[in-house]
Scaffold this active site. Structure first.
Site, PDB file in Angstrom:
ATOM      1  N   SER A  12      -1.671  32.559  18.133  1.00  0.00           N
ATOM      2  CA  SER A  12      -2.623  31.536  17.696  1.00  0.00           C
ATOM      3  C   SER A  12      -3.609  31.253  18.821  1.00  0.00           C
ATOM      4  CB  SER A  12      -1.886  30.250  17.344  1.00  0.00           C
ATOM      5  OG  SER A  12      -2.824  29.179  17.320  1.00  0.00           O
ATOM      6  N   HIS A  37      -4.166  34.765  14.689  1.00  0.00           N
ATOM      7  CA  HIS A  37      -4.036  33.538  13.887  1.00  0.00           C
ATOM      8  C   HIS A  37      -5.057  32.507  14.366  1.00  0.00           C
ATOM      9  CE1 HIS A  37      -1.711  30.701  11.359  1.00  0.00           C
ATOM     10  NE2 HIS A  37      -1.922  29.815  12.313  1.00  0.00           N
ATOM     11  N   ASP A  39      -6.599  28.761  13.885  1.00  0.00           N
ATOM     12  CA  ASP A  39      -6.267  27.429  13.371  1.00  0.00           C
ATOM     13  C   ASP A  39      -7.514  26.562  13.232  1.00  0.00           C
ATOM     14  OD1 ASP A  39      -3.380  27.407  13.069  1.00  0.00           O
ATOM     15  OD2 ASP A  39      -3.286  27.661  15.251  1.00  0.00           O
ATOM     16  N   MET A  41      -8.967  22.993  12.130  1.00  0.00           N
ATOM     17  CA  MET A  41      -8.510  21.603  11.955  1.00  0.00           C
ATOM     18  C   MET A  41      -9.715  20.678  11.836  1.00  0.00           C
ATOM     19  SD  MET A  41      -5.466  21.398  14.755  1.00  0.00           S
ATOM     20  CE  MET A  41      -4.286  22.731  14.959  1.00  0.00           C
ATOM     21  N   HIS A  70      -5.897  29.845   9.166  1.00  0.00           N
ATOM     22  CA  HIS A  70      -5.028  28.759   8.695  1.00  0.00           C
ATOM     23  C   HIS A  70      -5.875  27.496   8.596  1.00  0.00           C
ATOM     24  CE1 HIS A  70      -1.301  26.059   9.797  1.00  0.00           C
ATOM     25  NE2 HIS A  70      -1.732  25.841   8.562  1.00  0.00           N
ATOM     26  N   MET A  72      -6.385  23.804   8.064  1.00  0.00           N
ATOM     27  CA  MET A  72      -5.757  22.481   8.045  1.00  0.00           C
ATOM     28  C   MET A  72      -6.874  21.485   7.810  1.00  0.00           C
ATOM     29  SD  MET A  72      -3.126  23.254  11.162  1.00  0.00           S
ATOM     30  CE  MET A  72      -4.110  24.650  11.685  1.00  0.00           C
ATOM     31  N   MET A 141       5.595  25.848   7.850  1.00  0.00           N
ATOM     32  CA  MET A 141       5.316  25.154   9.117  1.00  0.00           C
ATOM     33  C   MET A 141       6.636  24.686   9.718  1.00  0.00           C
ATOM     34  SD  MET A 141       2.030  25.281   9.536  1.00  0.00           S
ATOM     35  CE  MET A 141       2.079  24.371  11.067  1.00  0.00           C
ATOM     36  N   GLY A 146      -1.185  20.397  13.603  1.00  0.00           N
ATOM     37  CA  GLY A 146      -2.156  19.610  14.358  1.00  0.00           C
ATOM     38  C   GLY A 146      -2.234  19.964  15.830  1.00  0.00           C
ATOM     39  N   PHE A 147      -1.119  20.371  16.397  1.00  0.00           N
ATOM     40  CA  PHE A 147      -1.102  20.615  17.835  1.00  0.00           C
ATOM     41  C   PHE A 147      -0.193  21.803  18.175  1.00  0.00           C
ATOM     42  CE2 PHE A 147      -1.918  16.156  17.080  1.00  0.00           C
ATOM     43  CZ  PHE A 147      -3.096  15.965  17.801  1.00  0.00           C
ATOM     44  N   GLY A 148      -0.554  22.509  19.231  1.00  0.00           N
ATOM     45  CA  GLY A 148       0.318  23.536  19.772  1.00  0.00           C
ATOM     46  C   GLY A 148       1.367  22.911  20.677  1.00  0.00           C
ATOM     47  N   GLY A 149       2.365  23.686  21.037  1.00  0.00           N
ATOM     48  CA  GLY A 149       3.341  23.258  22.034  1.00  0.00           C
ATOM     49  C   GLY A 149       4.361  22.244  21.568  1.00  0.00           C
ATOM     50  N   ASP A 177       5.066  29.164  11.480  1.00  0.00           N
ATOM     51  CA  ASP A 177       4.036  28.634  12.372  1.00  0.00           C
ATOM     52  C   ASP A 177       4.536  27.372  13.067  1.00  0.00           C
ATOM     53  OD1 ASP A 177       1.715  28.048  13.678  1.00  0.00           O
ATOM     54  OD2 ASP A 177       0.489  27.780  11.879  1.00  0.00           O
ATOM     55  N   GLY A 178       4.724  27.482  14.392  1.00  0.00           N
ATOM     56  CA  GLY A 178       5.069  26.316  15.197  1.00  0.00           C
ATOM     57  C   GLY A 178       6.373  26.465  15.952  1.00  0.00           C
ATOM     58  N   GLY A 179       6.286  26.379  17.270  1.00  0.00           N
ATOM     59  CA  GLY A 179       7.488  26.382  18.082  1.00  0.00           C
ATOM     60  C   GLY A 179       8.199  27.720  18.152  1.00  0.00           C
ATOM     61  N   GLY A 199       1.634  30.322  19.656  1.00  0.00           N
ATOM     62  CA  GLY A 199       0.510  29.949  20.505  1.00  0.00           C
ATOM     63  C   GLY A 199       0.935  29.860  21.945  1.00  0.00           C
ATOM     64  N   SER A 200       1.593  28.753  22.307  1.00  0.00           N
ATOM     65  CA  SER A 200       1.941  28.551  23.716  1.00  0.00           C
ATOM     66  C   SER A 200       2.859  29.644  24.257  1.00  0.00           C
ATOM     67  CB  SER A 200       2.539  27.159  23.923  1.00  0.00           C
ATOM     68  OG  SER A 200       3.295  26.760  22.821  1.00  0.00           O
TER      69      SER A 200
END
Ligand code: DX5
Ligand code: ZN
Length: 229
Positions: A12, A37, A39, A41, A70, A72, A141, A146-149, A177-179, A199-200
């Protein structure tokens, strides 16, 4: 895009250098990314703002493979043609973004893109049942968008397994998607996911000037996921 359930890593660019998107996209692909990817927003559907179709069009020439957008944003429908025109291969809209997701998914395919359906952690998997015949991808999700990390939400693993059973033989990707990290990737891969957004965990330790950590990070996530299959 040919359909396969092989594990695909989709970095991402939310975690990339925002002043260097073109170079970052080239770097992650050179370092082994399967999809990119993107994002989007709006500060309304989610409490953060990134960028819109003009940025997507600007980065498109720097991506050789799949551009996975994606959204959002709410409302969605009035912007679909703009993101398709920007060159998105996959456009995912959130089930929670409006009352007429069925119409939105029709519009995405009508605009010539693959249709993705994203669902928030609190949305039951049964909500996708009557939409499965009109989607190419379901994005589960594993954080609140809304946020990475953010921290991976483990309750979603069972949701992925139930989705995998609902999909059966249909050529529908399951995206997470996420974590996503080398620790969480095997959990969702074993449950049936094939596209892992990170992402991170991809961008940490690297930069455009020093992209080799991107390659090591992508390889670590992929190896952990494939070992679970
Ligand atoms: C969150 C975004 C994700 C995010 C993932 O709203 O949709 O794509 O960038 O970031 P990590 O991998 O850091 O959780
Ligand atoms: Zn995303």
């Amino acid at each position: 895009m040919t359909f396969t359930r092989k594990i695909k890593i989709a970095p991402s660019i939310l975690s990339a250098d925002f002043a260097n998107f073109g170079a970052e996209c080239r770097a992650i692909e050179a370092e082994g990314a399967d999809w990119v990817h993107v994002d989007v927003m709006d500060g309304h559907f989610v409490p953060n703002i990134t960028f819109g179709p003009a940025t997507c069009a600007a980065i498109r020439p720097h991506i050789k493979g799949v551009m996975d957008v994606h959204l959002m944003i709410a409302p969605v429908d009035s912007y679909i043609d703009a993101f398709a025109g920007a060159g998105a291969d996959v456009i995912s809209a959130h089930l929670e973004a409006g009352p007429h997701i069925h119409r939105t998914l029709q519009a995405i395919r009508g605009a010539g893109a693959k249709a993705g359906l994203a669902i928030n952690p609190g949305t039951p998997i049964e909500a996708v049942e009557y939409l499965l015949d009109m989607v190419d991808l379901v994005c589960v999700m594993t954080v609140n968008p809304g946020f990475g990390g953010q921290k991976f939400i483990h309750s979603q693993i069972d949701k992925v397994a139930r989705l995998r059973a609902m999909i059966g033989d249909r050529p529908i990707h399951i995206e997470i998607d996420g974590g996503v990290t080398p620790e969480t990737a095997p959990l969702v891969a074993a449950a049936g996911a094939d596209v892992l957004v990170a992402g991170s965990a991809v961008f940490k330790g690297g930069s455009v000037e020093n992209p080799s950590p991107y390659g090591a990070n992508i390889a670590a996530i992929r190896a952990a996921a494939e070992a679970a299959l």
